[in-house]
Design an enzyme around this catalytic site. Structure first.
Site, mmCIF file in Angstrom:
data_model
loop_
_atom_site.group_PDB
_atom_site.id
_atom_site.type_symbol
_atom_site.label_atom_id
_atom_site.label_comp_id
_atom_site.label_asym_id
_atom_site.label_seq_id
_atom_site.Cartn_x
_atom_site.Cartn_y
_atom_site.Cartn_z
ATOM 1 N N HIS A 59 -1.285 14.022 68.995
ATOM 2 C CA HIS A 59 -2.572 13.592 69.553
ATOM 3 C C HIS A 59 -3.542 13.372 68.395
ATOM 4 O O HIS A 59 -4.085 14.336 67.848
ATOM 5 C CB HIS A 59 -3.126 14.652 70.512
ATOM 6 N N HIS A 88 -4.934 18.983 74.462
ATOM 7 C CA HIS A 88 -5.945 19.860 73.840
ATOM 8 C C HIS A 88 -6.482 20.916 74.809
ATOM 9 O O HIS A 88 -7.668 20.944 75.123
ATOM 10 C CB HIS A 88 -7.077 19.052 73.216
ATOM 11 N N HIS A 109 -6.725 10.603 66.648
ATOM 12 C CA HIS A 109 -7.634 9.459 66.755
ATOM 13 C C HIS A 109 -7.754 8.831 65.375
ATOM 14 O O HIS A 109 -8.193 9.496 64.428
ATOM 15 C CB HIS A 109 -9.011 9.909 67.259
ATOM 16 N N HIS A 143 -6.279 13.761 79.616
ATOM 17 C CA HIS A 143 -7.481 14.483 79.207
ATOM 18 C C HIS A 143 -7.890 15.288 80.438
ATOM 19 O O HIS A 143 -8.329 14.717 81.433
ATOM 20 C CB HIS A 143 -8.597 13.525 78.768
ATOM 21 N N LYS A 203 -2.372 7.193 78.425
ATOM 22 C CA LYS A 203 -3.387 8.237 78.332
ATOM 23 C C LYS A 203 -4.451 8.033 79.404
ATOM 24 O O LYS A 203 -4.990 6.944 79.560
ATOM 25 C CB LYS A 203 -4.047 8.178 76.943
ATOM 26 N N ASP A 217 -5.722 16.468 67.858
ATOM 27 C CA ASP A 217 -6.953 15.835 68.356
ATOM 28 C C ASP A 217 -7.944 15.634 67.217
ATOM 29 O O ASP A 217 -9.164 15.726 67.423
ATOM 30 C CB ASP A 217 -7.578 16.659 69.495
HETATM 31 C C1 NCD Z 1 -12.269 12.402 70.959
HETATM 32 C C2 NCD Z 1 -12.801 11.208 70.169
HETATM 33 O O1 NCD Z 1 -13.758 11.380 69.409
HETATM 34 O O2 NCD Z 1 -12.253 10.115 70.290
HETATM 35 N N1 NCD Z 1 -13.272 13.432 70.922
HETATM 36 C C3 NCD Z 1 -13.065 14.747 71.108
HETATM 37 O O3 NCD Z 1 -14.043 15.490 71.151
HETATM 38 N N2 NCD Z 1 -11.872 15.255 71.241
HETATM 39 C C4 NCD Z 1 -11.924 12.001 72.346
HETATM 40 C C5 NCD Z 1 -11.107 13.022 73.077
HETATM 41 O O4 NCD Z 1 -9.952 13.283 72.764
HETATM 42 O O5 NCD Z 1 -11.646 13.608 74.025
HETATM 43 ZN ZN ZN Z 2 -8.434 13.293 71.681
#
Ligand code: NCD
Ligand code: ZN
Length: 332
Positions: free
Chosen positions: A10, A170, A12, A130, A93, A240
């Protein structure tokens, strides 16, 4: 310690300059394979777009295997999944509407997507959730119980699609740990690095520790630590890691997200050692995730050394988790 390259299920990785900054730090942090989240602007809702995004990532970080996800939306139909596997797509997702960064086009009810879930079950795609209900303080819901209240949706989805592999992402609560453990072999959860250490006090007024779902109570943290170090194969690493430029964090209305990618395995080794369970690190970070996703072993290895490592104050415009602190472990 010598370990296989980690699977981080996971992450970003963003777009543009931020992508160019973040993607190369995956290997530095000790991961060789990542599951890439689709919450871009606009979100990744087609197989063609996922394939293009993957090519972009591969160009910047050729040593990493990128597993792709599609953003659950009305555009996504069973027919539109043709070619998904060839494009590296392994999961869809789901973001409930408005609960986190770039979730404005998230969903409001699962029922309209049931034909898609049936097709995913057949095709072997994973549903990645999520797990928060949107806040509605007037009806008694806040970010503190948004995850616990989501669990009935997870149970319902699992009842209706018992063979669909589902990952609750998460997780932050003792309730989620218990629920995932109770459900069958097709339901798993990812646990982040930061949720192993943060509680409410650490993010209230400290924006760099603010992420969604928010870190909860000490009793929740204890349950997460127990799950991550239990050797239970349905709890595994998903960092995450969610980078935001400093100006979007150091502001009165901060973006949610904690950046952990460049020091992922040092943070984890540091935590697992404090819990007295270094022996459980390998399975948590390098085995259980890939087994659930039915992926082969990775061939590369990393060396974790018990050598102090100072977390940089910043990577370009992004402030990392535990900036300026010293970790007990370094990674090569
Ligand atoms: C994530 C993001 O910034 O893209 N932010 C977070 O707080 N985890 C999005 C997500 O996974 O909820
Ligand atoms: Zn995330």
């Amino acid at each position: 310690m010598e370990l296989p390259l980690a699977d981080d299920l996971h992450v970003h990785l963003r777009q543009g300059d931020l992508l160019a900054l973040v993607a190369p730090t995956i290997r530095t942090g000790g991961a060789g394979r990542v599951l890439v989240m689709p919450n871009l602007k606009p979100p990744v809702t087609t197989v063609a777009r996922a394939a293009a995004y993957r090519r972009e990532l591969q160009a910047v970080a050729p040593g990493v295997e990128f597993l792709m996800t599609l953003y659950l939306s009305p555009e996504l139909t069973a027919e539109s999944l043709v070619g998904a596997a060839a494009a590296g797509v392994v999961a869809v997702k789901s973001y409930p509407k408005g609960v986190t960064t770039n979730s404005e086009s998230g969903i409001e009810s699962y029922a309209p997507h049931y034909p898609l879930f049936a097709a995913m079950e057949t095709a072997g795609l994973v549903l990645s959730l999520h797990g928060e209900v949107p806040s509605d303080p007037d009806r008694g819901t806040s970010i503190l119980d948004a995850e616990a209240r989501f669990l009935t949706h997870l149970e319902q989805l699992h009842r209706d699609f018992p063979r669909l592999r589902i990952v609750l992402e998460h997780i932050t609560t003792a309730a989620a740990c218990a629920c995932v453990e109770r459900l069958g072999d097709t339901v798993a959860a990812t646990i982040t690095v930061h949720h192993l250490d943060l509680v409410v006090d650490h993010w209230a007024g400290r924006n760099h520790n603010f992420c969604k779902p928010v870190a909860k109570l000490p009793s929740d943290r204890a349950a997460l630590r127990a799950a991550a170090t239990s050797g239970h194969p349905r709890f595994f690493l998903g960092s995450d890691s969610a980078p935001h430029p400093r100006h979007d964090k150091e502001t009165a209305c901060a973006c949610a997200g904690v950046f952990t990618q460049p020091l992922l395995m040092p943070y984890l080794a540091d935590a697992f050692e404090r819990f007295g369970r270094l022996d459980r690190l390998r399975d948590f970070a390098c085995r259980f995730g890939r087994e659930f996703y039915r992926l082969p072993r990775q061939t590369g290895t990393i060396r974790l050394e018990r050598r102090p490592c100072v977390v940089p104050d910043a990577y370009g415009p992004v402030v990392p988790y535990r900036a300026g602190e010293t970790l007990a472990w370094s990674c090569e």
